[in-house]
Motif scaffolding. Structure first.
Motif, PDB file in Angstrom:
ATOM      1  N   ARG A  31     -23.599 -27.091  -9.101  1.00 30.03           N
ATOM      2  CA  ARG A  31     -23.004 -25.786  -8.812  1.00 30.03           C
ATOM      3  C   ARG A  31     -23.488 -25.103  -7.529  1.00 30.03           C
ATOM      4  O   ARG A  31     -23.941 -23.952  -7.557  1.00 30.03           O
ATOM      5  CB  ARG A  31     -23.241 -24.855  -9.996  1.00 30.03           C
ATOM      6  CG  ARG A  31     -22.706 -25.394 -11.288  1.00 30.03           C
ATOM      7  CD  ARG A  31     -23.025 -24.484 -12.432  1.00 30.03           C
ATOM      8  NE  ARG A  31     -22.525 -25.065 -13.672  1.00 30.03           N
ATOM      9  CZ  ARG A  31     -22.704 -24.521 -14.846  1.00 30.03           C
ATOM     10  NH1 ARG A  31     -23.362 -23.386 -14.964  1.00 30.03           N
ATOM     11  NH2 ARG A  31     -22.230 -25.091 -15.915  1.00 30.03           N
ATOM     12  N   PHE A  34     -21.400 -21.810  -6.983  1.00 31.47           N
ATOM     13  CA  PHE A  34     -20.960 -21.230  -8.257  1.00 31.47           C
ATOM     14  C   PHE A  34     -20.621 -19.750  -8.077  1.00 31.47           C
ATOM     15  O   PHE A  34     -21.385 -18.980  -7.509  1.00 31.47           O
ATOM     16  CB  PHE A  34     -22.076 -21.377  -9.298  1.00 31.47           C
ATOM     17  CG  PHE A  34     -21.733 -20.781 -10.627  1.00 31.47           C
ATOM     18  CD1 PHE A  34     -21.028 -21.511 -11.566  1.00 31.47           C
ATOM     19  CD2 PHE A  34     -22.103 -19.485 -10.940  1.00 31.47           C
ATOM     20  CE1 PHE A  34     -20.704 -20.963 -12.802  1.00 31.47           C
ATOM     21  CE2 PHE A  34     -21.791 -18.926 -12.167  1.00 31.47           C
ATOM     22  CZ  PHE A  34     -21.084 -19.672 -13.104  1.00 31.47           C
ATOM     23  N   GLY A  35     -19.435 -19.377  -8.537  1.00 33.77           N
ATOM     24  CA  GLY A  35     -19.035 -17.972  -8.505  1.00 33.77           C
ATOM     25  C   GLY A  35     -18.725 -17.413  -7.129  1.00 33.77           C
ATOM     26  O   GLY A  35     -18.576 -16.200  -6.971  1.00 33.77           O
ATOM     27  N   GLN A  36     -18.587 -18.260  -6.127  1.00 34.79           N
ATOM     28  CA  GLN A  36     -18.293 -17.796  -4.767  1.00 34.79           C
ATOM     29  C   GLN A  36     -16.952 -17.062  -4.741  1.00 34.79           C
ATOM     30  O   GLN A  36     -15.994 -17.486  -5.367  1.00 34.79           O
ATOM     31  CB  GLN A  36     -18.238 -18.993  -3.812  1.00 34.79           C
ATOM     32  CG  GLN A  36     -17.922 -18.646  -2.383  1.00 34.79           C
ATOM     33  CD  GLN A  36     -19.043 -17.912  -1.705  1.00 34.79           C
ATOM     34  OE1 GLN A  36     -20.146 -18.421  -1.607  1.00 34.79           O
ATOM     35  NE2 GLN A  36     -18.783 -16.705  -1.258  1.00 34.79           N
ATOM     36  N   LYS A  37     -16.890 -15.964  -4.012  1.00 31.59           N
ATOM     37  CA  LYS A  37     -15.656 -15.192  -3.885  1.00 31.59           C
ATOM     38  C   LYS A  37     -15.322 -15.004  -2.415  1.00 31.59           C
ATOM     39  O   LYS A  37     -16.208 -14.860  -1.585  1.00 31.59           O
ATOM     40  CB  LYS A  37     -15.816 -13.827  -4.554  1.00 31.59           C
ATOM     41  CG  LYS A  37     -15.985 -13.929  -6.046  1.00 31.59           C
ATOM     42  CD  LYS A  37     -16.192 -12.575  -6.666  1.00 31.59           C
ATOM     43  CE  LYS A  37     -16.437 -12.739  -8.158  1.00 31.59           C
ATOM     44  NZ  LYS A  37     -16.961 -11.538  -8.770  1.00 31.59           N
ATOM     45  N   LYS A  54     -17.282 -23.888  -9.408  1.00 31.72           N
ATOM     46  CA  LYS A  54     -16.936 -23.370 -10.724  1.00 31.72           C
ATOM     47  C   LYS A  54     -16.910 -21.840 -10.697  1.00 31.72           C
ATOM     48  O   LYS A  54     -17.760 -21.196 -10.092  1.00 31.72           O
ATOM     49  CB  LYS A  54     -17.960 -23.846 -11.753  1.00 31.72           C
ATOM     50  CG  LYS A  54     -17.600 -23.484 -13.181  1.00 31.72           C
ATOM     51  CD  LYS A  54     -18.574 -24.117 -14.156  1.00 31.72           C
ATOM     52  CE  LYS A  54     -18.149 -23.833 -15.579  1.00 31.72           C
ATOM     53  NZ  LYS A  54     -19.059 -24.470 -16.539  1.00 31.72           N
ATOM     54  N   LYS A  55     -15.888 -21.280 -11.348  1.00 30.40           N
ATOM     55  CA  LYS A  55     -15.704 -19.830 -11.466  1.00 30.40           C
ATOM     56  C   LYS A  55     -15.615 -19.120 -10.115  1.00 30.40           C
ATOM     57  O   LYS A  55     -16.139 -18.027  -9.932  1.00 30.40           O
ATOM     58  CB  LYS A  55     -16.795 -19.219 -12.334  1.00 30.40           C
ATOM     59  CG  LYS A  55     -16.714 -19.688 -13.776  1.00 30.40           C
ATOM     60  CD  LYS A  55     -17.578 -18.864 -14.686  1.00 30.40           C
ATOM     61  CE  LYS A  55     -17.340 -19.294 -16.126  1.00 30.40           C
ATOM     62  NZ  LYS A  55     -18.109 -18.480 -17.059  1.00 30.40           N
ATOM     63  N   CYS A  56     -14.925 -19.747  -9.162  1.00 23.39           N
ATOM     64  CA  CYS A  56     -14.738 -19.156  -7.833  1.00 23.39           C
ATOM     65  C   CYS A  56     -13.390 -18.448  -7.758  1.00 23.39           C
ATOM     66  O   CYS A  56     -12.483 -18.744  -8.526  1.00 23.39           O
ATOM     67  CB  CYS A  56     -14.795 -20.240  -6.778  1.00 23.39           C
ATOM     68  SG  CYS A  56     -16.433 -20.946  -6.610  1.00 23.39           S
ATOM     69  N   ARG A  57     -13.263 -17.528  -6.810  1.00 21.60           N
ATOM     70  CA  ARG A  57     -12.024 -16.773  -6.626  1.00 21.60           C
ATOM     71  C   ARG A  57     -11.710 -16.607  -5.150  1.00 21.60           C
ATOM     72  O   ARG A  57     -12.615 -16.456  -4.340  1.00 21.60           O
ATOM     73  CB  ARG A  57     -12.144 -15.382  -7.249  1.00 21.60           C
ATOM     74  CG  ARG A  57     -12.260 -15.417  -8.736  1.00 21.60           C
ATOM     75  CD  ARG A  57     -12.411 -14.025  -9.283  1.00 21.60           C
ATOM     76  NE  ARG A  57     -12.575 -14.128 -10.726  1.00 21.60           N
ATOM     77  CZ  ARG A  57     -12.234 -13.195 -11.560  1.00 21.60           C
ATOM     78  NH1 ARG A  57     -11.731 -12.072 -11.118  1.00 21.60           N
ATOM     79  NH2 ARG A  57     -12.409 -13.357 -12.845  1.00 21.60           N
ATOM     80  N   SER A  75     -11.440 -21.479 -11.973  1.00 20.37           N
ATOM     81  CA  SER A  75     -11.296 -20.776 -10.694  1.00 20.37           C
ATOM     82  C   SER A  75      -9.950 -20.072 -10.611  1.00 20.37           C
ATOM     83  O   SER A  75      -9.040 -20.351 -11.385  1.00 20.37           O
ATOM     84  CB  SER A  75     -11.461 -21.764  -9.538  1.00 20.37           C
ATOM     85  OG  SER A  75     -12.770 -22.305  -9.550  1.00 20.37           O
TER      86      SER A  75
END
Length: 137
Positions: A31, A34-37, A54-57, A75
């Motif tokens: 990861r 991880f969680g990058q926006k 994972k869990k990016c926007r 994502s």
């Protein structure tokens, strides 16, 4: 003083997200982003590891390569172009909402599962690609 406070709050409310750019980078391991926006990723390789995005926007990928498992899980709002999902990038795009893939190669098996709003344009794949139970060749 009241007008100054109101003005400050109005600026904070309209604040635009900061766009991050990763250019010609190499990531590996578990990861890394991880969680990058709000990111643009260009000419980047994702080596051995799992779930790099994972869990990016709001991500734009261009001229990148995935050699890792589970590249884009959970994502949202993803644009992919001129990118390769190599064989090791299996189970690549699961539970993702709003993804557009163009001019890319999908070599990995089991790429799509339980996604919403997938748009594919000019892609190559040595195997059949299944999207929502429909085979796309």
């Amino acid at each position: 003083m009241l007008n100054a406070q109101y003005h400050f709050l109005e600026i904070q409310r309209k604040k635009q997200p900061i766009m991050v750019t990763y250019n010609n980078r190499f990531f590996h391991g578990e990861r890394p982003l991880f969680g990058q926006k709000h990111a643009t990723i260009i000419g980047t390789a994702f080596g051995k590891g799992e779930s790099p995005l994972k869990k990016c926007r709001h991500i734009k990928l261009n001229q990148s390569t995935f050699q890792c498992k589970y590249p884009l899980w959970f994502s949202q709002h993803i644009a992919v172009s001129n990118t390769i999902f190599e064989t090791m990038a299996r189970s690549g795009i699961w539970y993702t909402v709003d993804i557009a893939i163009s001019d890319s190669a999908i070599q990995a098996p089991k790429t799509f599962r339980r996604n919403q709003d997938i748009r594919l344009k000019t892609f190559t794949s040595p195997t059949q690609v299944r999207v929502c139970g429909t085979v796309i060749t």
